[in-house]
Design an enzyme around this catalytic site. Structure first.
Site, PDB file in Angstrom:
ATOM      1  N   GLY A  50       0.727  -1.163   0.109  1.00 22.59           N
ATOM      2  CA  GLY A  50       0.047   0.049  -0.051  1.00 22.59           C
ATOM      3  C   GLY A  50       0.736   1.134  -0.179  1.00 22.59           C
ATOM      4  N   HIS A  51       2.107   1.180  -0.192  1.00 26.25           N
ATOM      5  CA  HIS A  51       2.980   2.417  -0.105  1.00 26.25           C
ATOM      6  C   HIS A  51       4.014   2.203  -1.252  1.00 26.25           C
ATOM      7  CE1 HIS A  51       6.059   5.169   1.778  1.00 26.25           C
ATOM      8  NE2 HIS A  51       4.734   5.696   2.396  1.00 26.25           N
ATOM      9  N   PHE A  52       3.720   2.590  -2.145  1.00 23.17           N
ATOM     10  CA  PHE A  52       2.375   3.103  -2.926  1.00 23.17           C
ATOM     11  C   PHE A  52       2.111   2.170  -4.134  1.00 23.17           C
ATOM     12  CE2 PHE A  52       4.494   6.865  -1.226  1.00 23.17           C
ATOM     13  CZ  PHE A  52       3.391   7.394  -0.311  1.00 23.17           C
ATOM     14  N   VAL A  57       7.597   2.511  -2.506  1.00 28.22           N
ATOM     15  CA  VAL A  57       8.497   3.239  -1.702  1.00 28.22           C
ATOM     16  C   VAL A  57       8.714   2.933  -0.225  1.00 28.22           C
ATOM     17  CG1 VAL A  57       9.428   5.585  -0.851  1.00 28.22           C
ATOM     18  CG2 VAL A  57       8.319   5.480  -3.229  1.00 28.22           C
TER      19      VAL A  57
END
Length: 150
Positions: A50-52, A57
């Site tokens: 979820g990042h991203f 990242v």
């Protein structure tokens, strides 16, 4: 004398467990002085889901936590006879993130012990990828003596 810790050694000296144990290896560990930790960033790291999306990242807070775990190992003893180190992150100061970290990068985390006051220990940290600093700052850990009755 410096020490190298592999995954099993790290698990025996830190209270963290999956998914929060973040160090893969520790090199040049000089208890109470300095150490170098290795963290391999892989696309399978759960946080990268979820990042991203479509632009993974590695989060800065995870780099700080990996650094704090390395600093916690500096609080321990060479034989590890004290059991897991109970050092809690007490302060993050002047941490700067210079370059994003992506899957495939290898974090080389260098921690140096600073001044200690009672149960509070200061550390300076540089995090490098391919020899270039991607983040740096200062941390303080509060050493908590384990309760012998538990």
């Amino acid at each position: 004398m410096s020490t190298t810790l592999q995954a099993g050694d790290i698990l025996s000296r830190l209270p963290h467990r999956h998914p929060m144990v973040l160090l893969d290896r520790v090199e040049d560990l000089n208890y109470g002085k300095s150490a170098t930790g290795i963290k391999n960033i892989t696309i399978s790291d759960p946080v990268l889901q979820g990042h991203f999306p479509n632009n993974p990242v590695y989060p800065g807070v995870y780099m700080i936590e990996a650094s704090a775990q390395l600093c916690g190992l500096l609080l321990g003893s060479p034989a590890g006879e004290d059991g897991p180190v109970l050092g809690y992150l007490a302060s993050v100061r002047k941490f700067k993130f210079v370059t994003p970290v992506h899957p495939g990068d290898v974090l080389n985390i260098q921690a140096r012990a600073g001044v200690s006051h009672a149960n509070l220990a200061d550390f300076s940290v540089d995090i490098k990828v391919s020899g270039k600093i991607v983040a740096s700052g200062s941390l303080a850990l509060a050493r908590i003596d384990p309760d012998p009755s538990t």
